[in-house]
Enzyme design. Sequence first.
Site, PDB file in Angstrom:
ATOM      1  N   LYS A 175       0.837  -1.205   0.000  1.00  0.00           N
ATOM      2  CA  LYS A 175       0.000   0.000   0.000  1.00  0.00           C
ATOM      3  C   LYS A 175       0.876   1.261   0.000  1.00  0.00           C
ATOM      4  CE  LYS A 175      -3.575  -2.447  -0.033  1.00  0.00           C
ATOM      5  NZ  LYS A 175      -4.760  -2.934   0.630  1.00  0.00           N
TER       6      LYS A 175
HETATM    7  C1  PLP Z   1      -5.621  -3.901   0.754  1.00  0.00           C
HETATM    8  C2  PLP Z   1      -7.072  -3.903   0.710  1.00  0.00           C
HETATM    9  C3  PLP Z   1      -7.844  -4.270   1.822  1.00  0.00           C
HETATM   10  C4  PLP Z   1      -7.274  -4.698   3.160  1.00  0.00           C
HETATM   11  O1  PLP Z   1      -6.247  -5.554   3.099  1.00  0.00           O
HETATM   12  P1  PLP Z   1      -5.442  -6.072   4.371  1.00  0.00           P
HETATM   13  O2  PLP Z   1      -4.403  -6.923   3.756  1.00  0.00           O
HETATM   14  O3  PLP Z   1      -6.415  -6.829   5.209  1.00  0.00           O
HETATM   15  O4  PLP Z   1      -4.890  -4.913   5.116  1.00  0.00           O
HETATM   16  C5  PLP Z   1      -9.218  -4.194   1.708  1.00  0.00           C
HETATM   17  N1  PLP Z   1      -9.808  -3.786   0.578  1.00  0.00           N
HETATM   18  C6  PLP Z   1      -9.105  -3.412  -0.500  1.00  0.00           C
HETATM   19  C7  PLP Z   1      -9.841  -2.942  -1.709  1.00  0.00           C
HETATM   20  C8  PLP Z   1      -7.709  -3.479  -0.481  1.00  0.00           C
HETATM   21  O5  PLP Z   1      -7.015  -3.143  -1.573  1.00  0.00           O
END
Ligand code: PLP
Length: 390
Positions: free
Chosen positions: A184
């Site tokens: 992210k």
């Molecule tokens: C990254 C992401 C999440 C959450 O991911 P985690 O790995 O649980 O932190 C949720 N929704 C979307 C659209 C994402 O891209």
Amino acid sequence: MAHHEIPLSRPDISELEERLLLETLRSGRLSIGPMTEQFEKLVAARAGCRHGVAVNSGTSGLHLVLQSLGIGPGDEVITTPFSFVASSNCILFVGARPRFVDICPKTLNMDPAKVQAAIGPRTKAILAVETFGNPAYMDQYASIAAKHELTLIEDCCEALGTSYKGRPCGNFGRAGVFGFYPNKQITTGEGGMIVTDDQRLAEMCRSLRNQGRPLGWGSNGGTPTGSWLKHERLGYNFRLSELNAALGVAQMRRLDEILERRMRVARMYVSRLAGHPHLVLPTIDPESAMSWFVFVVRLAPRYTGDERDRVIAGLRRHEIGAGDYFPCIHLQPFYRELCGTGPGMFPIAESVSQRTIALPFYNSMTERECDDVCKALDVMIGQENLAPRA
Ligand SMILES: *Cc1c(COP(=O)(O)O)cnc(C)c1O
């Protein structure tokens, strides 16, 4: 071709992260402490929200929001089939059902007209995702939700730090959820954050993340009412550790610098790939400023999913990271079984998802690496063009 491995993503960790992490490690306070509180304040402020509740993943954050809102069996939540699976899984976690609607091919977000048309007697909420960091239509979802007395939940896991029509991402719905997995915009290793203006909702999420301890326990654990072993409801352990929060504080302090670097890399790609006869590039619309999460191109509509898969495999053979972001959620086997979904139901999402290629994208990417990726991509596409067609 590349002379060294070019990964799909790579976190940007500076001396500040190292320093805060080490300080926290030496402080003796490894969970429920000042770093978590500081991180919550920084993310909430950036999203223009009064409350931040740190959790151990974006997925946990979505789960807590849906549960705190009382969404459950018999309820439907309108959402997108073109996303990371967690944005729908949270609906299943609480026993509700997703009601998928197709996307708009330009922004890759849900088509607002289709959202409106999907509202039925069981609809309780709209769960909107800023796909790949594009905030388009968030205002429209908010007004549809208001008009029909539905709750808007913003899965802004891919859109940290940007805003749309003057409103920060995270601020459009009753609650927003960010995620901090290493690919992210910013990372805490693992982690997530719920943001909201609704104090009751924030308190319920705090209780549920912390084993159902009484409402009013702050992130620092300090409250005069009751003991540490009083549990008022069935809760989870979705807490974020102080070590992860320390990384988050450092990353948030550097957020503008980080977002600028990502913008620079996106521009490098656009300058090399604009006008490419075999590719569709992400739409860059001045009104919906992307928070660059990933750089995803699409093969032209005449290409098949198999051809796309071979292009990705070819890039990987040359040590260039590439991903098929995202396979449609409604086509995952357990969704087919649970929700009765199948091919042909959301043709735009299906067509787009068969042709996407996520390219290497990280803050420290050099012009040279970008050249190598684009050249390798050309070679792989060229091979598909030469292959005899069935
Ligand atoms: C990254 C992401 C999440 C959450 O991911 P985690 O790995 O649980 O932190 C949720 N929704 C979307 C659209 C994402 O891209």
